[in-house]
Design a protein around this motif. Structure first.
Motif, PDB file in Angstrom:
ATOM      1  N   SER A   1      17.381   2.357  40.259  1.00 29.08           N
ATOM      2  CA  SER A   1      18.383   3.003  41.099  1.00 29.08           C
ATOM      3  C   SER A   1      19.134   1.959  41.926  1.00 29.08           C
ATOM      4  O   SER A   1      20.366   2.000  42.043  1.00 29.08           O
ATOM      5  CB  SER A   1      17.696   4.025  42.013  1.00 29.08           C
ATOM      6  OG  SER A   1      18.610   4.603  42.890  1.00 29.08           O
TER       7      SER A   1
ATOM      8  N   ALA B   1      23.158   0.852  41.702  1.00 31.02           N
ATOM      9  CA  ALA B   1      24.028   0.873  42.875  1.00 31.02           C
ATOM     10  C   ALA B   1      24.639  -0.501  43.128  1.00 31.02           C
ATOM     11  O   ALA B   1      25.826  -0.609  43.453  1.00 31.02           O
ATOM     12  CB  ALA B   1      23.239   1.338  44.102  1.00 31.02           C
TER      13      ALA B   1
ATOM     14  N   GLU C   1      27.344  -1.192  40.585  1.00 34.09           N
ATOM     15  CA  GLU C   1      28.554  -0.445  40.942  1.00 34.09           C
ATOM     16  C   GLU C   1      29.357  -1.169  42.025  1.00 34.09           C
ATOM     17  O   GLU C   1      30.585  -1.096  42.054  1.00 34.09           O
ATOM     18  CB  GLU C   1      28.176   0.958  41.416  1.00 34.09           C
ATOM     19  CG  GLU C   1      29.316   1.922  41.460  1.00 34.09           C
ATOM     20  CD  GLU C   1      28.846   3.334  41.716  1.00 34.09           C
ATOM     21  OE1 GLU C   1      29.408   3.959  42.624  1.00 34.09           O
ATOM     22  OE2 GLU C   1      27.926   3.794  41.026  1.00 34.09           O
TER      23      GLU C   1
ATOM     24  N   GLY D   1      29.066   0.463  51.226  1.00 28.82           N
ATOM     25  CA  GLY D   1      29.133   0.557  49.775  1.00 28.82           C
ATOM     26  C   GLY D   1      30.468   1.063  49.267  1.00 28.82           C
ATOM     27  O   GLY D   1      30.643   1.263  48.085  1.00 28.82           O
TER      28      GLY D   1
END
Length: 66
Positions: A16, A20, A23, A64
């Protein structure tokens, strides 16, 4: 803020996190599950170059989002 869950699978957590980070355009080559201490369920982030550390810090500072 997420709540603590000691039953989280470390492999799932590592994947996970890897997704992230990918990305956000960040690669931590040493990201892996720490197999030396399975009872602790640790995810090892490893070492990164200084420029990658700065990119990670910037991504966290902006939440983010680009």
């Amino acid at each position: 803020m997420p709540t603590k869950n000691p039953d989280v699978d470390p492999l799932a957590a590592a994947e996970s996190l890897r997704a992230a980070l990918t990305e956000a355009g960040i690669v931590l080559p040493s990201l892996r599950v720490d197999s030396a201490s399975p009872r602790l369920r640790l995810v090892e982030l490893g070492r990164v170059r200084a420029d990658v550390a700065v990119c990670l810090a910037e991504a966290l500072q902006r939440g983010g989002r680009e």
